[in-house]
Scaffold this active site. Sequence first.
Site, PDB file in Angstrom:
ATOM      1  N   GLY A  54      -0.504  -4.645  -9.538  1.00  0.00           N
ATOM      2  CA  GLY A  54       0.076  -4.532  -8.204  1.00  0.00           C
ATOM      3  C   GLY A  54      -0.808  -3.815  -7.207  1.00  0.00           C
ATOM      4  O   GLY A  54      -0.393  -3.586  -6.078  1.00  0.00           O
ATOM      5  N   CYS A  55      -2.017  -3.468  -7.612  1.00  0.00           N
ATOM      6  CA  CYS A  55      -2.952  -2.791  -6.711  1.00  0.00           C
ATOM      7  C   CYS A  55      -4.011  -3.787  -6.240  1.00  0.00           C
ATOM      8  O   CYS A  55      -4.521  -4.579  -7.030  1.00  0.00           O
ATOM      9  CB  CYS A  55      -3.641  -1.628  -7.418  1.00  0.00           C
ATOM     10  SG  CYS A  55      -2.527  -0.295  -7.872  1.00  0.00           S
ATOM     11  N   GLN A  56      -4.358  -3.735  -4.968  1.00  0.00           N
ATOM     12  CA  GLN A  56      -5.398  -4.585  -4.416  1.00  0.00           C
ATOM     13  C   GLN A  56      -6.740  -4.253  -5.068  1.00  0.00           C
ATOM     14  O   GLN A  56      -7.495  -5.136  -5.446  1.00  0.00           O
ATOM     15  CB  GLN A  56      -5.490  -4.384  -2.913  1.00  0.00           C
ATOM     16  CG  GLN A  56      -6.640  -5.113  -2.251  1.00  0.00           C
ATOM     17  CD  GLN A  56      -6.736  -4.800  -0.763  1.00  0.00           C
ATOM     18  OE1 GLN A  56      -5.884  -4.146  -0.193  1.00  0.00           O
ATOM     19  NE2 GLN A  56      -7.785  -5.270  -0.139  1.00  0.00           N
ATOM     20  N   SER A  57      -7.025  -2.976  -5.194  1.00  0.00           N
ATOM     21  CA  SER A  57      -8.235  -2.506  -5.866  1.00  0.00           C
ATOM     22  C   SER A  57      -7.943  -2.364  -7.350  1.00  0.00           C
ATOM     23  O   SER A  57      -6.793  -2.382  -7.775  1.00  0.00           O
ATOM     24  CB  SER A  57      -8.647  -1.139  -5.309  1.00  0.00           C
ATOM     25  OG  SER A  57      -8.778  -1.194  -3.920  1.00  0.00           O
TER      26      SER A  57
END
Length: 158
Positions: free
Chosen positions: A58-61
């Site tokens: 769920g994290c872009q990075s």
Amino acid sequence: MVRNMSDYPDIADAKQSIIEEFSFFDGWMERYEYIIELGRNLEGLADELRTDDYKVPGCQSQVWFLADRRDGLIHFRADSDAMIVRGLIALLLRVYSDRRPEEILATPPDFFETIELGSHLSGSRANGLHAMVRRIQAFAHAFQDDEAAEAVDPASLG
């Protein structure tokens, strides 16, 4: 000055300290620069710990979170491939690392709203921040039970 989580024996003091630090900045550029500075000073993870087992979905990075229990306290380690996210991690660790599971679960990350960070993050960064908080809370839930705490599998935390 970058502070460590051990500088704050009380979780409320850690949150208040962050709020006070951010109140000294006039604009968001200064706040972002400070968050990046926090990220630069965050102790990273060894490459062998940057695996899918520890990755936060769920994290872009790319973000990796690990936790272990020491004397009833949860100690977190985390890292990211993005400096701004590393800074957000540093803030989260300052508040939540080396705390009892009950403390973690009873303490919402409302300091992010108080410093108005939530309204200045992109949607994907805000989603990533929420994913990291959910991972911290999932570890806290898992570590509440002494027997279950011995076999916490980070991959099962989602």
